[in-house]
Design an enzyme around this catalytic site. Structure first.
Site, PDB file in Angstrom:
ATOM      1  N   HIS A  79       0.832  -1.221   0.000  1.00  0.00           N
ATOM      2  CA  HIS A  79       0.000   0.000   0.000  1.00  0.00           C
ATOM      3  C   HIS A  79       0.863   1.266   0.000  1.00  0.00           C
ATOM      4  O   HIS A  79       0.536   2.261   0.635  1.00  0.00           O
ATOM      5  CB  HIS A  79      -0.939   0.030   1.208  1.00  0.00           C
ATOM      6  N   ASN A 152     -10.325  -2.743   2.546  1.00  0.00           N
ATOM      7  CA  ASN A 152     -10.047  -2.718   1.114  1.00  0.00           C
ATOM      8  C   ASN A 152     -11.325  -2.428   0.339  1.00  0.00           C
ATOM      9  O   ASN A 152     -12.410  -2.400   0.919  1.00  0.00           O
ATOM     10  CB  ASN A 152      -9.489  -4.076   0.668  1.00  0.00           C
ATOM     11  N   HIS A 343      -3.833   0.940  11.900  1.00  0.00           N
ATOM     12  CA  HIS A 343      -3.622  -0.328  12.585  1.00  0.00           C
ATOM     13  C   HIS A 343      -4.984  -0.945  12.928  1.00  0.00           C
ATOM     14  O   HIS A 343      -5.756  -0.322  13.666  1.00  0.00           O
ATOM     15  CB  HIS A 343      -2.825  -0.060  13.870  1.00  0.00           C
ATOM     16  N   TYR A 366       1.054  -4.348  12.162  1.00  0.00           N
ATOM     17  CA  TYR A 366       0.993  -2.913  11.857  1.00  0.00           C
ATOM     18  C   TYR A 366       1.873  -2.053  12.770  1.00  0.00           C
ATOM     19  O   TYR A 366       2.518  -1.123  12.303  1.00  0.00           O
ATOM     20  CB  TYR A 366      -0.468  -2.434  11.822  1.00  0.00           C
TER      21      TYR A 366
HETATM   22 FE1  HDD Z   1      -2.449  -4.856   5.496  1.00  0.00          FE
HETATM   23  C1  HDD Z   1      -0.999  -1.826   5.173  1.00  0.00           C
HETATM   24  C2  HDD Z   1      -5.423  -3.581   4.335  1.00  0.00           C
HETATM   25  C3  HDD Z   1      -3.830  -8.024   5.481  1.00  0.00           C
HETATM   26  C4  HDD Z   1       0.299  -6.059   6.966  1.00  0.00           C
HETATM   27  N1  HDD Z   1      -3.073  -3.073   4.868  1.00  0.00           N
HETATM   28  C5  HDD Z   1      -2.335  -1.934   4.806  1.00  0.00           C
HETATM   29  C6  HDD Z   1      -3.131  -0.855   4.309  1.00  0.00           C
HETATM   30  C7  HDD Z   1      -4.376  -1.355   4.067  1.00  0.00           C
HETATM   31  C8  HDD Z   1      -4.338  -2.745   4.428  1.00  0.00           C
HETATM   32  C9  HDD Z   1      -5.565  -0.610   3.535  1.00  0.00           C
HETATM   33  C10 HDD Z   1      -2.642   0.553   4.079  1.00  0.00           C
HETATM   34  C11 HDD Z   1      -2.828   1.412   5.284  1.00  0.00           C
HETATM   35  C12 HDD Z   1      -2.472   2.842   4.974  1.00  0.00           C
HETATM   36  O1  HDD Z   1      -3.173   3.454   4.173  1.00  0.00           O
HETATM   37  O2  HDD Z   1      -1.480   3.303   5.541  1.00  0.00           O
HETATM   38  N2  HDD Z   1      -4.234  -5.655   4.939  1.00  0.00           N
HETATM   39  C13 HDD Z   1      -5.350  -4.938   4.582  1.00  0.00           C
HETATM   40  C14 HDD Z   1      -6.477  -5.830   4.500  1.00  0.00           C
HETATM   41  C15 HDD Z   1      -6.031  -7.087   4.797  1.00  0.00           C
HETATM   42  C16 HDD Z   1      -4.625  -6.972   5.097  1.00  0.00           C
HETATM   43  C17 HDD Z   1      -7.888  -5.409   4.156  1.00  0.00           C
HETATM   44  C18 HDD Z   1      -6.780  -8.378   4.869  1.00  0.00           C
HETATM   45  C19 HDD Z   1      -8.030  -8.473   5.137  1.00  0.00           C
HETATM   46  N3  HDD Z   1      -1.864  -6.705   6.075  1.00  0.00           N
HETATM   47  C20 HDD Z   1      -2.596  -7.866   6.020  1.00  0.00           C
HETATM   48  C21 HDD Z   1      -1.855  -8.933   6.666  1.00  0.00           C
HETATM   49  C22 HDD Z   1      -0.685  -8.386   7.107  1.00  0.00           C
HETATM   50  C23 HDD Z   1      -0.706  -6.980   6.723  1.00  0.00           C
HETATM   51  C24 HDD Z   1      -2.338 -10.348   6.819  1.00  0.00           C
HETATM   52  C25 HDD Z   1       0.466  -9.021   7.844  1.00  0.00           C
HETATM   53  C26 HDD Z   1       0.376 -10.029   8.625  1.00  0.00           C
HETATM   54  N4  HDD Z   1      -0.629  -4.095   5.909  1.00  0.00           N
HETATM   55  C27 HDD Z   1       0.340  -4.763   6.576  1.00  0.00           C
HETATM   56  C28 HDD Z   1       1.540  -3.901   6.905  1.00  0.00           C
HETATM   57  C29 HDD Z   1       1.084  -2.516   6.344  1.00  0.00           C
HETATM   58  C30 HDD Z   1      -0.262  -2.816   5.738  1.00  0.00           C
HETATM   59  C31 HDD Z   1       2.829  -4.442   6.435  1.00  0.00           C
HETATM   60  C32 HDD Z   1       2.051  -1.792   5.429  1.00  0.00           C
HETATM   61  C33 HDD Z   1       2.039  -0.351   5.839  1.00  0.00           C
HETATM   62  C34 HDD Z   1       1.330  -0.338   7.096  1.00  0.00           C
HETATM   63  O3  HDD Z   1       0.901  -1.605   7.402  1.00  0.00           O
HETATM   64  O4  HDD Z   1       1.140   0.626   7.807  1.00  0.00           O
HETATM   65  O5  HDD Z   1       1.751  -3.865   8.263  1.00  0.00           O
END
Ligand code: HDD
Length: 710
Positions: A79, A152, A343, A366
């Site tokens: 993202h 999402n 988060h 997160y």
């Molecule tokens: Fe995630 C970012 C949505 C599964 C780990 N995720 C992130 C963002 C969104 C989502 C919208 C961007 C947030 C922003 O605008 O800063 N993610 C989802 C959805 C998931 C999902 C809807 C499943 C239903 N994500 C998911 C899993 C993991 C992560 C299973 C790890 C175990 N996601 C992350 C992250 C991020 C992230 C690596 C990257 C940047 C952040 O968190 O702040 O931690």
């Protein structure tokens, strides 16, 4: 109604004031160092003599360069590309029966929000129009603390367990040896992974549908994806699924258009959001909830904890409970959009988690990612992340700490600080986790109730119109066409055939392959398996319902057919009929759409009637893919457009992408296309009836019938 809203520390404006404290305003100010020392020369470094070497002593140069060297922070691992805006949330009716969260029970509260949209796979500078899931993250600054709904634009996910997330992302990201391709899933590693993960098939149907190429961020649905819990005052739990329904309807572009937009304006979505808000066209979404009593947990033919499943709206209706309005663009992209830290674990009393294993993993990920991205556990002190609720605890120090904690007490319990800050009882608003009973063995396995990977993929596919199904077939053919390893394509055809045999046959034909007689045995993911991995093969379950209109963008009857904020290209030239231009422009404006005057050159053109018309864009700049519809006005000079190469291309593209095209008088001669139900013409200049039909037709977004003839 709006004026009667409470204003104690919870309006969008007040959140803004909070941010304002950290704003710098350079008006009438001297240039200084970060230590406040006025700078006398900002052009030359300190040297030993005019032509001599620079001196280490130059603290001004060193400070400036050091700051510059560290301007970039690591972009988000997923993202990374985002666009965001401020706004507020208003509740229509109290949800007190289900939750004690203040912002969902008190209709007089106007809760400030910050919403960040994103693509998933591409890096920060990648195109907006990638075929991808869109992130839809909302931070509610509630009086009881920040609540983040990090969802999402699709209601399900690729995988069931967080353990697979790094694998999924590694597979979709550019391949590690050559960093190719950027922001695209159409490559071997992604489909290799997917072909071995049948649980992703439902999500694959969504990402291969037009949901993955939205017309605008303002025209997307949002979903919380997981099943969460609402907890009320009596500590009773209800399961809840969150939905955001856009007031402008859910619309997409076509894939060829998406690819061309990426070339013409890769910031298309970012710019569209920004400009809509600047123009006062504030995007709105209604918040909907599907509420399921605890007692119904096992009533469905899928597991509520499985994030690859949705709860069909036909089984549990979506109750609309409030509205979010985005009314202010960020003032500084980095400070706000880049530094905002979402988060799923940021919840407030009244909202709680379920044991969805994907959500459980997210609850760890997160904070961890913010530590490396934002560099410190103090990311909550960055203005955009600050809560508007009072914040007191004994956490101390660390990189970039802003707070100057006074006094000698930084521990609990204490007597020296009078016991402060003290714990809040539940009836004083203290957060207490739902006391779900867990009586289980420690186990590294997946529940057998997670082993149906196809039923909802079939439900989704069957719920689409033939047009939408055709787009899914094309998307799969495109994506798999880019896959070089034949065995991967074969495995995918085997999986697609389990969703729909005709779909698999169409894709196979486009790939010049055959659908395998029997799908390859999927690898075992411990889905309730025995030691040999034999026990629970992915299975299909007969769904209670076979069709869900809510899953189709084109069928969905609840979405409006407004043309508000749509952009209509007026293809003009010297000698255009001003009356024709003006009356169509007025009619479109009345419907909330915008006319954009395009001509061979910028500046002004002179109309047939001798008046001057201001030009918005020249043919060199404009492209059909950046507009929703096309109008060619009447006028003696307009036939000159036949000689302009870009005009023919413009109209052909609009036609190919099933856009509505209108023309009046001599403008009709300029159309290099066959007339059909989506091409509306009138011999008369300034024909109000034509304008009316054009507006009504545009309400259908596209003339999909045309696809059959292309
Ligand atoms: Fe995630 C970012 C949505 C599964 C780990 N995720 C992130 C963002 C969104 C989502 C919208 C961007 C947030 C922003 O605008 O800063 N993610 C989802 C959805 C998931 C999902 C809807 C499943 C239903 N994500 C998911 C899993 C993991 C992560 C299973 C790890 C175990 N996601 C992350 C992250 C991020 C992230 C690596 C990257 C940047 C952040 O968190 O702040 O931690």
């Amino acid at each position: 109604m709006k004026n009667s809203k409470k204003t104690i520390g919870n309006t969008s404006d007040e959140k803004q004031n909070d941010l304002d404290l950290n704003k710098s305003n350079a008006e009438n100010q001297f240039l200084t160092t970060n230590q406040g020392v006025k700078i006398n020369d900002n052009n030359n470094s300190l040297k030993a003599g005019e032509r001599g070497p620079s001196l280490l002593e130059d603290f001004i140069l060193r400070e400036k360069i050091t700051s510059f060297d560290h301007e970039r922070i690591p972009e988000r691992i997923v993202h990374a590309r985002g666009s965001a805006a401020h706004g507020y949330f208003e509740l229509y009716e109290s949800m007190e029966q289900y939750t004690k969260a203040g912002f969902l029970t008190d209709t007089s509260i106007k809760t400030p929000v910050f919403l960040r949209f994103s693509t998933v796979a591409g890096s920060k500078g990648s195109t907006d129009l990638a075929r991808d899931v869109r992130g839809f993250s909302v931070k509610f600054y509630t009086q009881e603390g920040n609540y983040d709904l990090v969802g999402n634009n699709m209601p399900v996910f690729f995988i069931q367990d967080a353990m697979k997330f790094p694998d999924l992302i590694h597979a979709v990201k550019p391949e590690p040896h050559n960093e190719l391709p950027q922001a695209a899933s159409a490559h071997d590693t992604f489909w290799d992974f997917i072909s071995l993960m049948p649980e992703s098939m439902h999500m694959i149907m969504w990402v291969m549908s037009d949901r993955a190429i939205p017309r605008s961020l303002r025209m997307m649905e949002g979903f919380g994806v997981h099943t969460f819990r609402f907890i009320n005052k009596n500590n009773e739990s209800h399961f809840v699924k969150f939905h955001w329904k856009p007031k402008l309807g859910t619309h997409a572009v076509v894939w060829d258009e998406a690819q061309k937009i990426s070339g013409k304006n890769s910031d298309f979505h970012k710019q569209d959001l920004w400009e809509a808000i600047e123009a006062g066209n504030f995007p709105e979404w209604e918040l909907g909830v599907q509420i399921i009593p605890e007692s119904d947990e096992h009533k469905f033919d899928f597991d509520l904890l499985d994030p690859t499943k949705l709860v069909p709206e036909e089984l549990v209706p979506v109750k609309i409970i409030g509205k979010m309005t985005l009314n202010k663009n960020p003032e500084n992209f980095f400070a706000e959009t880049e530094q905002v830290a979402f988060h799923p674990g940021h919840v407030v009393p009244g909202i709680d988690f379920t044991n969805d294993p994907l959500l459980q993993g997210r609850l760890f990920s997160y904070t961890d990612t913010q530590l490396s991205r934002l560099g410190s556990p103090n990311f909550h002190e960055i203005p955009i992340n600050r809560t508007i609720a009072p914040m007191h605890n004994n956490q101390r120090d660390g990189h970039m700490r802003q707070e100057i904690a006074t006094g000698r007490v930084s521990y609990h319990p204490n007597s020296l600080g009078g016991g402060c800050p003290f714990q809040a009882k539940i009836d004083e608003g203290g957060f207490a986790s739902f006391n779900e009973r867990i009586d289980a063995q420690k186990i590294r396995e997946r529940s057998e109730s997670f082993s149906d990977h196809f039923s909802q993929a079939i439900l989704f596919y069957n719920s689409q119109t033939p047009t939408e199904q055709g787009h899914i077939a094309k998307a799969l053919s495109f994506e798999l066409g880019k896959v070089e390893t034949e065995a991967i394509r074969t495995r995918m055809l085997g999986l697609i055939a389990q969703v729909d045999k005709n779909l698999a046959a169409t894709v196979a034909k486009n790939l010049g392959m055959n659908v395998p007689a029997a799908p390859e045995k999927p690898i075992n993911h411990g889905v309730g398996a025995d030691e040999e991995g034999e026990k629970h093969e992915p299975k299909k379950v007969k769904q209670t319902i076979e069709n869900s209109d809510a899953l189709s963008m084109l069928k969905n009857p609840t979405l409006s057919n407004t043309i508000a904020t749509r952009q209509v290209a007026f293809l003009c030239a010297e000698g255009v009929n001003a009356a024709s231009v003006d009356s169509m422009k007025k009619a479109l404006k009345g419907a909330g759409a915008k006319a954009v005057i395009i001509a061979p050159h910028l500046g002004t053109i002179v109309s047939e009637e001798g008046t001057e018309i201001k030009v918005d864009q020249s043919y060199l700049i404009a492209a059909s893919v950046l507009f929703d519809a096309v109008f060619v006005p009447a006028g003696n000079g307009i036939t000159e457009l036949k000689k302009v190469k870009e005009v023919a291309e413009f109209i052909k593209d609009a036609y190919q992408h099933c856009k509505f095209i209108a023309a009046e008088g001599q403008g009709i001669d300029v159309l290099p296309i066959d007339a059909d139900g989506g091409v509306l013409t009138s011999e008369k200049a300034g024909d109000n009836t034509l304008a009316g039909s054009f507006i009504e037709a545009m309400g259908n977004h596209r003339y999909w019938e045309r696809e059959k003839t292309l």
